[in-house]
Design a protein around this motif. Structure first.
Motif, mmCIF file in Angstrom:
data_model
loop_
_atom_site.group_PDB
_atom_site.id
_atom_site.type_symbol
_atom_site.label_atom_id
_atom_site.label_comp_id
_atom_site.label_asym_id
_atom_site.label_seq_id
_atom_site.Cartn_x
_atom_site.Cartn_y
_atom_site.Cartn_z
ATOM 1 N N PRO A 9 55.250 27.562 15.985
ATOM 2 C CA PRO A 9 55.875 26.500 15.180
ATOM 3 C C PRO A 9 56.106 26.959 13.744
ATOM 4 O O PRO A 9 55.336 27.783 13.229
ATOM 5 C CB PRO A 9 54.845 25.353 15.227
ATOM 6 N N PRO A 10 57.147 26.429 13.099
ATOM 7 C CA PRO A 10 57.337 26.781 11.675
ATOM 8 C C PRO A 10 56.203 26.220 10.836
ATOM 9 O O PRO A 10 55.498 25.306 11.258
ATOM 10 C CB PRO A 10 58.672 26.102 11.315
ATOM 11 N N LEU A 11 56.022 26.786 9.652
ATOM 12 C CA LEU A 11 54.930 26.317 8.777
ATOM 13 C C LEU A 11 55.367 25.060 8.027
ATOM 14 O O LEU A 11 56.541 24.914 7.683
ATOM 15 C CB LEU A 11 54.580 27.418 7.776
ATOM 16 N N PRO A 12 54.418 24.169 7.732
ATOM 17 C CA PRO A 12 54.774 23.007 6.907
ATOM 18 C C PRO A 12 54.989 23.457 5.467
ATOM 19 O O PRO A 12 54.560 24.551 5.085
ATOM 20 C CB PRO A 12 53.532 22.118 7.000
ATOM 21 N N LEU A 13 55.659 22.625 4.674
ATOM 22 C CA LEU A 13 55.817 22.964 3.260
ATOM 23 C C LEU A 13 54.625 22.474 2.435
ATOM 24 O O LEU A 13 54.206 23.110 1.483
ATOM 25 C CB LEU A 13 57.092 22.340 2.694
ATOM 26 N N PHE A 14 54.101 21.290 2.798
ATOM 27 C CA PHE A 14 53.018 20.673 2.006
ATOM 28 C C PHE A 14 51.881 20.232 2.920
ATOM 29 O O PHE A 14 52.111 19.855 4.067
ATOM 30 C CB PHE A 14 53.551 19.460 1.236
ATOM 31 N N VAL B 26 63.667 46.000 -8.402
ATOM 32 C CA VAL B 26 63.065 46.272 -7.092
ATOM 33 C C VAL B 26 62.541 45.002 -6.422
ATOM 34 O O VAL B 26 62.339 43.978 -7.076
ATOM 35 C CB VAL B 26 61.897 47.278 -7.228
ATOM 36 N N GLY B 27 62.328 45.097 -5.119
ATOM 37 C CA GLY B 27 61.737 43.965 -4.401
ATOM 38 C C GLY B 27 61.976 44.056 -2.911
ATOM 39 O O GLY B 27 62.430 45.087 -2.385
ATOM 40 N N VAL B 28 61.652 42.967 -2.263
ATOM 41 C CA VAL B 28 61.767 42.893 -0.808
ATOM 42 C C VAL B 28 62.456 41.573 -0.477
ATOM 43 O O VAL B 28 62.131 40.538 -1.054
ATOM 44 C CB VAL B 28 60.354 42.908 -0.167
ATOM 45 N N VAL B 29 63.429 41.629 0.421
ATOM 46 C CA VAL B 29 64.055 40.397 0.910
ATOM 47 C C VAL B 29 63.778 40.313 2.407
ATOM 48 O O VAL B 29 64.220 41.183 3.176
ATOM 49 C CB VAL B 29 65.582 40.376 0.645
ATOM 50 N N LEU B 30 63.020 39.301 2.802
ATOM 51 C CA LEU B 30 62.749 39.110 4.226
ATOM 52 C C LEU B 30 63.978 38.468 4.862
ATOM 53 O O LEU B 30 64.747 37.768 4.191
ATOM 54 C CB LEU B 30 61.534 38.201 4.415
ATOM 55 N N HIS B 31 64.148 38.667 6.150
ATOM 56 C CA HIS B 31 65.296 38.033 6.825
ATOM 57 C C HIS B 31 64.862 36.981 7.824
ATOM 58 O O HIS B 31 65.685 36.489 8.594
ATOM 59 C CB HIS B 31 66.160 39.102 7.502
ATOM 60 N N CYS B 32 63.578 36.654 7.849
ATOM 61 C CA CYS B 32 63.136 35.624 8.800
ATOM 62 C C CYS B 32 61.914 34.891 8.246
ATOM 63 O O CYS B 32 61.250 35.372 7.320
ATOM 64 C CB CYS B 32 62.815 36.246 10.150
ATOM 65 N N LYS B 33 61.677 33.722 8.825
ATOM 66 C CA LYS B 33 60.535 32.888 8.456
ATOM 67 C C LYS B 33 59.618 32.777 9.663
ATOM 68 O O LYS B 33 60.063 32.989 10.810
ATOM 69 C CB LYS B 33 60.985 31.468 8.076
ATOM 70 N N VAL B 34 58.380 32.379 9.422
ATOM 71 C CA VAL B 34 57.443 32.176 10.535
ATOM 72 C C VAL B 34 58.059 31.182 11.527
ATOM 73 O O VAL B 34 58.598 30.146 11.129
ATOM 74 C CB VAL B 34 56.084 31.659 10.008
ATOM 75 N N GLY B 35 58.017 31.528 12.807
ATOM 76 C CA GLY B 35 58.596 30.678 13.855
ATOM 77 C C GLY B 35 59.950 31.178 14.335
ATOM 78 O O GLY B 35 60.395 30.827 15.434
ATOM 79 N N ASP B 36 60.634 32.010 13.519
ATOM 80 C CA ASP B 36 61.967 32.510 13.925
ATOM 81 C C ASP B 36 61.837 33.499 15.080
ATOM 82 O O ASP B 36 60.892 34.294 15.135
ATOM 83 C CB ASP B 36 62.655 33.237 12.752
ATOM 84 N N TYR C 25 58.562 36.349 18.286
ATOM 85 C CA TYR C 25 58.604 35.297 17.263
ATOM 86 C C TYR C 25 57.761 35.761 16.082
ATOM 87 O O TYR C 25 56.671 36.304 16.288
ATOM 88 C CB TYR C 25 58.023 33.991 17.819
ATOM 89 N N LEU C 26 58.265 35.538 14.872
ATOM 90 C CA LEU C 26 57.435 35.897 13.716
ATOM 91 C C LEU C 26 56.272 34.902 13.657
ATOM 92 O O LEU C 26 56.481 33.688 13.531
ATOM 93 C CB LEU C 26 58.252 35.866 12.416
ATOM 94 N N ALA C 27 55.052 35.428 13.803
ATOM 95 C CA ALA C 27 53.882 34.553 13.954
ATOM 96 C C ALA C 27 53.124 34.373 12.647
ATOM 97 O O ALA C 27 52.588 33.298 12.389
ATOM 98 C CB ALA C 27 52.943 35.127 15.011
ATOM 99 N N ALA C 28 53.046 35.413 11.833
ATOM 100 C CA ALA C 28 52.260 35.313 10.586
ATOM 101 C C ALA C 28 52.748 36.360 9.589
ATOM 102 O O ALA C 28 53.260 37.414 9.982
ATOM 103 C CB ALA C 28 50.775 35.532 10.885
ATOM 104 N N VAL C 29 52.597 36.019 8.321
ATOM 105 C CA VAL C 29 52.988 36.935 7.241
ATOM 106 C C VAL C 29 51.820 37.019 6.263
ATOM 107 O O VAL C 29 51.308 35.985 5.828
ATOM 108 C CB VAL C 29 54.233 36.400 6.486
ATOM 109 N N ARG C 30 51.386 38.235 5.959
ATOM 110 C CA ARG C 30 50.411 38.393 4.871
ATOM 111 C C ARG C 30 51.222 38.425 3.573
ATOM 112 O O ARG C 30 51.659 39.476 3.104
ATOM 113 C CB ARG C 30 49.645 39.716 5.052
ATOM 114 N N ALA C 31 51.419 37.223 3.002
ATOM 115 C CA ALA C 31 52.307 37.143 1.833
ATOM 116 C C ALA C 31 51.754 37.933 0.643
ATOM 117 O O ALA C 31 52.515 38.472 -0.159
ATOM 118 C CB ALA C 31 52.524 35.684 1.456
ATOM 119 N N ASP C 32 50.409 38.033 0.545
ATOM 120 C CA ASP C 32 49.842 38.820 -0.561
ATOM 121 C C ASP C 32 50.242 40.292 -0.421
ATOM 122 O O ASP C 32 50.506 40.981 -1.409
ATOM 123 C CB ASP C 32 48.314 38.661 -0.651
#
Ligand code: URA
Length: 434
Positions: free
Chosen positions: A424-429, A376-386, A345-352
């Motif tokens: 668990p997925p992350l909350p938005l707010f 250029v850039g990066v496209v992730l294919h999953c979110k935390v919790g997937d 399961y994707l548990a955490a992402v260092r977004a910075d």
């Protein structure tokens, strides 16, 4: 007054007077204070902080470094929004046209990329011809004519922030509550909006890493907004993973276009709807946020938000054929999908780190004025919790240079953490201040 004395005073943890702050802002804007002295003072502020009075003085000095717009002659009530900076944050591209399409004028002064975070103006300039340097007369005329403007600082509008922002971007002086507050609120005051929704981000891909810091930033900005007679709402939102999937200028514009067409990633769409709902509520188009969210949803579904976005692109000189047919946008020469190294399961992402990976690819600036590579850039294919199976697509890197590609891939791989147990997925707010 001597600039070196101001630097030393702040270095030693003392408060600057109102006159000293004005001297710095006016001198730097006029070009009589050089970059190296301004950078030294900024670093002293990062390390030593500023009290509320100094932050208020800095905000007003920056706002009044150019014209402060009175928009009453062009629109009876204007709303604005601003994010404190995040990764994959393309919210303005969707929210501004959605709200404007509901008949509430949006006059917005946005920023460029800052540190690891992307900037709305850099994204919009991916559209060939798009101008983000409108004069005051152009700002007002466009707001009157089509009810939407997305521009940057100019010689007349908050020029101090334009210069300080570019310097902070490349001198490690972004992460500071007084500097972020004054940068955001000076633009908001100068652009003349009656009501403002602040999207204060917290998490690995935000400048505020803890909820406590984010609350302090939000409270300070709300206080300043109120003191100058503006209605302000602050949302505290999650930035522990990029918003949506795409990070990088053209890639994010394409994701915003999908969202304006009613698609797009669910987290990004829901985030946009909430911000738009708040703006519509402040502007009296909805009785409460839930009603505002409903109205925003209908406006996107009915194609009116998309039509307003097209009007914006055309009005500011952008070649609308690109947004009508995003396949026209140039693509990077290396597009490679990286498989998941393990199941879990994707548990955490260092977004910075994802933001820094895009900077490494050329999507951000290393030095002031560096040109950007919009492709250029990066496209992730999953979110935390997937849940992810080993070998399934994890992310796609878009690069124009093999060495940079390799470095970016390593950074993104290091930024992702997996878990064997469900997450668990992350909350938005996390909260709302009004
Ligand atoms: N956005 C701004 O406009 N300024 C900052 O300092 C951070 C985010």
């Amino acid at each position: 007054m001597r600039m070196v004395e101001l630097i030393e005073k702040k270095r030693d943890g003392k408060a600057l007077t109102t006159e000293e702050i004005r001297y710095f802002v006016n001198g730097y804007t006029a070009g009589t204070i050089p970059d190296y002295q301004a950078a030294a003072l900024l670093m002293a502020i990062v390390l030593r902080g500023m009290d509320d009075r100094e932050t208020g003085d800095l905000t007003l000095a920056m706002a009044y470094s150019g014209e402060v717009l009175d928009l009453k002659d062009v629109a009876p009530f204007v709303v604005d929004k601003h994010s404190s900076g995040g990764v994959g944050d393309k919210v303005s591209l969707v929210v501004a046209p959605t709200v404007a399409a509901c008949g509430l004028p949006v006059g917005k002064m946005s920023g460029r990329g800052l540190g690891f975070s992307g900037g709305t103006l850099d994204k919009l300039e991916s559209v060939p011809g798009f101008r983000a340097d409108l004069s005051v007369a152009e700002f007002k005329a466009q707001l009157k004519q089509i009810g939407i403007v997305l521009t940057g600082q100019s010689a007349n509008l908050a020029p101090a922030d334009g210069k300080l922002y570019a310097l902070r971007d490349v001198t490690g002086t972004v992460q500071s509550i007084p500097l972020i507050t004054s940068s955001i609120m000076s633009k908001k005051i100068a652009a003349g909006a009656d009501a403002i929704v602040l999207d204060v981000k917290v998490g690995s891909g935000a400048f505020m890493k803890s909820l406590e810091e984010a609350r302090l930033l939000a409270e300070g900005m709300v206080r300043i907004g109120r003191a100058v007679g503006r209605q302000v709402v602050a949302l505290i939102s999650d930035m522990n993973q990029p918003l949506g999937y795409a990070v990088g200028n053209i890639l994010e514009v394409r994701e915003a276009i999908d969202t304006l067409h009613g698609g797009g990633p669910a987290d990004f769409r829901d985030h946009c709807l909430e911000v738009a709902g708040e703006m519509l509520c402040l502007g009296g188009k909805a009785g409460n946020t839930a009603e505002g969210v409903r109205l925003a949803k209908e406006t996107i579904a009915g194609g009116r938000a998309w039509e307003k976005f097209r009007q914006l692109i055309i009005a500011q000189g952008g070649d609308v054929r690109y947004v009508d047919d995003p396949a026209r946008f140039p693509t990077a020469t290396i597009i490679e999908t990286i498989p998941a190294p393990q199941s879990g399961y994707l548990a955490a992402v260092r977004a910075d780190e994802i933001g820094m990976a895009v900077l490494t690819l050329g999507g951000g600036r290393e030095k002031k004025g560096d040109p950007l590579d919009h492709q250029v850039g990066v496209v992730l294919h999953c979110k935390v919790g997937d849940k992810i199976e080993a070998g399934a697509p994890l992310f796609t890197v878009h690069a124009n240079d093999p060495a940079r590609r390799a470095e970016a891939v390593q950074r993104v791989l290091r930024a992702l953490t997996f878990s064997d147990v469900p997450v668990p997925p992350l909350p938005l707010f996390y909260g709302r201040l009004a």
